[in-house]
Write a protein that holds these residues in place. Structure first.
Motif, PDB file in Angstrom:
ATOM      1  N   ALA A  27       0.836  -1.202   0.000  1.00 41.31           N
ATOM      2  CA  ALA A  27       0.000   0.000   0.000  1.00 41.31           C
ATOM      3  C   ALA A  27       0.874   1.256   0.000  1.00 41.31           C
ATOM      4  N   GLU A  28       1.956   1.202   0.752  1.00 34.84           N
ATOM      5  CA  GLU A  28       2.886   2.345   0.755  1.00 34.84           C
ATOM      6  C   GLU A  28       3.452   2.545  -0.644  1.00 34.84           C
ATOM      7  N   ARG A  29       3.801   1.465  -1.273  1.00 34.85           N
ATOM      8  CA  ARG A  29       4.369   1.572  -2.608  1.00 34.85           C
ATOM      9  C   ARG A  29       3.329   2.116  -3.598  1.00 34.85           C
ATOM     10  N   ALA A  30       2.099   1.693  -3.436  1.00 34.65           N
ATOM     11  CA  ALA A  30       1.050   2.180  -4.339  1.00 34.65           C
ATOM     12  C   ALA A  30       0.832   3.681  -4.149  1.00 34.65           C
ATOM     13  N   LEU A  31       0.858   4.140  -2.911  1.00 33.46           N
ATOM     14  CA  LEU A  31       0.711   5.579  -2.659  1.00 33.46           C
ATOM     15  C   LEU A  31       1.904   6.342  -3.237  1.00 33.46           C
ATOM     16  N   TYR A  32       3.063   5.760  -3.069  1.00 33.38           N
ATOM     17  CA  TYR A  32       4.276   6.378  -3.627  1.00 33.38           C
ATOM     18  C   TYR A  32       4.158   6.496  -5.144  1.00 33.38           C
ATOM     19  N   ASP A  33       3.771   5.407  -5.776  1.00 32.56           N
ATOM     20  CA  ASP A  33       3.655   5.413  -7.237  1.00 32.56           C
ATOM     21  C   ASP A  33       2.648   6.451  -7.720  1.00 32.56           C
ATOM     22  N   ALA A  34       1.597   6.617  -6.936  1.00 32.94           N
ATOM     23  CA  ALA A  34       0.538   7.538  -7.366  1.00 32.94           C
ATOM     24  C   ALA A  34       0.974   8.998  -7.261  1.00 32.94           C
ATOM     25  N   HIS A  35       1.908   9.290  -6.367  1.00 34.30           N
ATOM     26  CA  HIS A  35       2.201  10.705  -6.084  1.00 34.30           C
ATOM     27  C   HIS A  35       3.638  11.131  -6.349  1.00 34.30           C
ATOM     28  N   VAL A  36       4.518  10.210  -6.584  1.00 31.42           N
ATOM     29  CA  VAL A  36       5.929  10.587  -6.640  1.00 31.42           C
ATOM     30  C   VAL A  36       6.234  11.550  -7.788  1.00 31.42           C
ATOM     31  N   ASP A  37       5.539  11.403  -8.899  1.00 27.15           N
ATOM     32  CA  ASP A  37       5.854  12.281 -10.030  1.00 27.15           C
ATOM     33  C   ASP A  37       5.650  13.754  -9.686  1.00 27.15           C
ATOM     34  N   ARG A  38       4.511  14.052  -9.098  1.00 31.85           N
ATOM     35  CA  ARG A  38       4.238  15.464  -8.799  1.00 31.85           C
ATOM     36  C   ARG A  38       5.134  15.968  -7.671  1.00 31.85           C
ATOM     37  N   VAL A  39       5.397  15.111  -6.730  1.00 34.04           N
ATOM     38  CA  VAL A  39       6.277  15.528  -5.629  1.00 34.04           C
ATOM     39  C   VAL A  39       7.678  15.822  -6.168  1.00 34.04           C
ATOM     40  N   TYR A  40       8.173  14.922  -6.996  1.00 34.73           N
ATOM     41  CA  TYR A  40       9.529  15.110  -7.541  1.00 34.73           C
ATOM     42  C   TYR A  40       9.567  16.346  -8.454  1.00 34.73           C
ATOM     43  N   ARG A  41       8.527  16.490  -9.255  1.00 33.89           N
ATOM     44  CA  ARG A  41       8.481  17.655 -10.157  1.00 33.89           C
ATOM     45  C   ARG A  41       8.536  18.953  -9.356  1.00 33.89           C
ATOM     46  N   LEU A  42       7.707  19.015  -8.317  1.00 36.36           N
ATOM     47  CA  LEU A  42       7.676  20.234  -7.501  1.00 36.36           C
ATOM     48  C   LEU A  42       9.032  20.455  -6.832  1.00 36.36           C
ATOM     49  N   ALA A  43       9.589  19.385  -6.291  1.00 37.50           N
ATOM     50  CA  ALA A  43      10.895  19.499  -5.617  1.00 37.50           C
ATOM     51  C   ALA A  43      11.959  19.978  -6.608  1.00 37.50           C
ATOM     52  N   TYR A  44      11.911  19.434  -7.819  1.00 38.21           N
ATOM     53  CA  TYR A  44      12.915  19.819  -8.810  1.00 38.21           C
ATOM     54  C   TYR A  44      12.727  21.275  -9.246  1.00 38.21           C
ATOM     55  N   ARG A  45      11.473  21.652  -9.454  1.00 37.63           N
ATOM     56  CA  ARG A  45      11.209  23.039  -9.866  1.00 37.63           C
ATOM     57  C   ARG A  45      11.718  24.014  -8.805  1.00 37.63           C
ATOM     58  N   LEU A  46      11.552  23.643  -7.561  1.00 36.70           N
ATOM     59  CA  LEU A  46      11.972  24.545  -6.489  1.00 36.70           C
ATOM     60  C   LEU A  46      13.485  24.522  -6.301  1.00 36.70           C
ATOM     61  N   ALA A  47      14.072  23.350  -6.463  1.00 39.76           N
ATOM     62  CA  ALA A  47      15.506  23.220  -6.182  1.00 39.76           C
ATOM     63  C   ALA A  47      16.371  23.534  -7.398  1.00 39.76           C
ATOM     64  N   GLY A  48      15.890  23.158  -8.583  1.00 40.77           N
ATOM     65  CA  GLY A  48      16.704  23.347  -9.785  1.00 40.77           C
ATOM     66  C   GLY A  48      17.935  22.467  -9.794  1.00 40.77           C
ATOM     67  N   ASP A  49      17.876  21.400  -9.073  1.00 44.20           N
ATOM     68  CA  ASP A  49      19.053  20.543  -8.927  1.00 44.20           C
ATOM     69  C   ASP A  49      18.562  19.125  -8.646  1.00 44.20           C
ATOM     70  N   ASP A  50      19.073  18.180  -9.419  1.00 41.87           N
ATOM     71  CA  ASP A  50      18.554  16.817  -9.313  1.00 41.87           C
ATOM     72  C   ASP A  50      18.856  16.182  -7.963  1.00 41.87           C
ATOM     73  N   ASP A  51      20.058  16.377  -7.461  1.00 39.63           N
ATOM     74  CA  ASP A  51      20.403  15.770  -6.167  1.00 39.63           C
ATOM     75  C   ASP A  51      19.506  16.295  -5.058  1.00 39.63           C
ATOM     76  N   LEU A  52      19.319  17.611  -5.066  1.00 42.67           N
ATOM     77  CA  LEU A  52      18.468  18.201  -4.029  1.00 42.67           C
ATOM     78  C   LEU A  52      17.029  17.731  -4.189  1.00 42.67           C
ATOM     79  N   ALA A  53      16.572  17.672  -5.439  1.00 43.04           N
ATOM     80  CA  ALA A  53      15.190  17.231  -5.681  1.00 43.04           C
ATOM     81  C   ALA A  53      14.996  15.801  -5.170  1.00 43.04           C
ATOM     82  N   ARG A  54      15.971  14.965  -5.383  1.00 37.23           N
ATOM     83  CA  ARG A  54      15.872  13.578  -4.887  1.00 37.23           C
ATOM     84  C   ARG A  54      15.858  13.560  -3.355  1.00 37.23           C
TER      85      ARG A  54
END
Lengths: 180, 211
Positions: free
Chosen positions: A17-44
């Motif tokens: 279930a945790e993995r399913a929630l992760y799969d459902a939301h990780v794209d937007r979370v990562y996108r937002l993190a990357y947009r804010l950080a501008g850096d792949d390591d920080l976004a990860r």
């Protein structure tokens, strides 16, 4: 499967279930993190911390907002704090350009509009930059932004308006190219 | 250019702002799982009751005084009684050592209390004011002869960062801000480094006597 069921199962410690929630939301979370950080390591890093906290605190999620909104609130908090730390470290080593460093009428050797826009957004005060990225770049509504940043909807709108005014001023010498 | 036109063009051009690559799904999931396992396995330090803090602080004064003395001036233990000029220098250094010892004691007390209160979810506003006060002392120490010692300098620099984070905590605190600070403290092991700075060998008599 219904997200509420997934949340209940994840609360019970079911890894699938945790993995399913992760799969459902990780794209937007990562996108937002990357947009804010501008850096792949920080976004990860920010994405990782967001999900770790979310799973830790899933019991506190009351369901008043969508899970996505709750996750994005965690993401913005993690990113803001992380970026402050990074900025502090960098400030020690070199004097950063002032927030208004992208002067309105300073046409440099970098004529590319998108580059100038990126620099202008980077130079915005953090709270303005956050709203611009979430609203104009990632398409969040003011209601979503207000929830994520824990401000009033009116505050989000006002900050976006001020941010755009600053961007307009910073890009004033490109007005002709914008129009054309 | 009209506002609408500007906003439309802004949105179009902004799509290239920090354009993210494809999400590294599996790699991120593996990192999340590994980190969660690591945190579950990490021993949790049980928060001490406030009554113990003063006792710990007093003990820390003694231990850190000895530690700083050993740390900064190990070479001077073996030298013969100094001439007049070096005696003046020793007295001067003693002042810095005492200042460093007092500073480290206060900082340890602050950080110990901060972390315990952070875990309890009841943060005393006094911590912010104390951190601001100690922050200026950190900079002074870094610029003093005490800052020439590589180990002490490294510790002071890490403490400076932690104290800056506490000093900048807003009046209305986000618990996540506080948690990030305590996580940073754990990651850099500042408290452990403060508490375990106890190198071998006898401490300089002057320091012990002074403390």
């Amino acid at each position: 499967m219904d997200e509420r069921d997934l949340i209940a199962r994840a609360r019970a410690g079911e890894p699938a279930a945790e993995r399913a929630l992760y799969d459902a939301h990780v794209d937007r979370v990562y996108r937002l993190a990357y947009r804010l950080a501008g850096d792949d390591d920080l976004a990860r890093d920010f994405t990782q911390e967001t999900f770790i906290r979310a799973f830790q605190r899933l019991d506190t999620f009351r369901g008043d907002s969508r899970l996505a909104t709750w996750l994005h609130a965690i993401t913005t908090t993690v990113a803001l704090n992380g970026l402050r730390k990074v900025k502090r470290f960098r400030t020690r080593e070199t004097a950063l350009e002032a927030a208004d460093g992208v002067a309105a009428n300073k046409r440099t050797a970098e004529p590319d509009l998108k580059t100038r826009l990126r620099d202008a957004i980077d130079a915005l005060p953090e709270k303005y930059r956050m709203v611009v990225v979430m609203h104009d770049v990632e398409g969040y509504t003011h209601e979503e932004i207000a929830t994520a940043l824990e401000v009033e909807v009116g505050t989000s709108k006002a900050q976006l308006s001020r941010a755009r005014a600053k961007l307009r001023a910073a890009l004033a010498d490109f007005a002709g190219e914008w129009v054309s | 250019m009209s506002d609408d036109r500007f906003e439309q063009l802004l949105r179009e051009a902004a799509q290239d702002y920090h354009r993210p690559p494809a999400t590294p799904h599996e790699e991120l999931w593996a990192r999340i799982e590994a980190e969660r396992r690591r945190r579950r396995a990490a021993p949790r330090v049980v928060g001490r009751r406030p009554a113990w803090r003063w006792g710990l602080g007093i003990a820390a004064v003694l231990l850190l005084g000895i530690a700083i003395g050993r740390w900064i001036r190990p070479a001077q233990q073996s030298t013969a009684p100094a001439q007049a000029s070096s005696a003046v220098g020793a007295r001067s250094d003693l002042g810095y050592r005492l200042a460093a010892a007092q500073y480290l004691t206060r900082t340890e007390t602050l950080l110990t209390g901060f972390r315990a209160d952070a875990r309890a979810g009841q943060l005393d506003p006094q911590f912010v004011a104390q951190a601001r006060d100690l922050l200026s002392s950190t900079r002074l120490l870094l610029d003093s002869p005490a800052g020439r010692d590589a180990r002490l300098k490294s510790l002071l620099e890490d403490l400076e960062l932690v104290l800056a984070q506490i000093a900048l905590l807003p009046a209305v605190r986000d618990s996540a801000d506080v948690e990030l600070i305590t996580q940073g403290m754990d990651q850099s092991s500042v408290l452990t480094r403060l508490r375990t700075a106890n190198p071998a060998g006898p401490a300089p008599v002057g320091v012990q006597g002074a403390l």
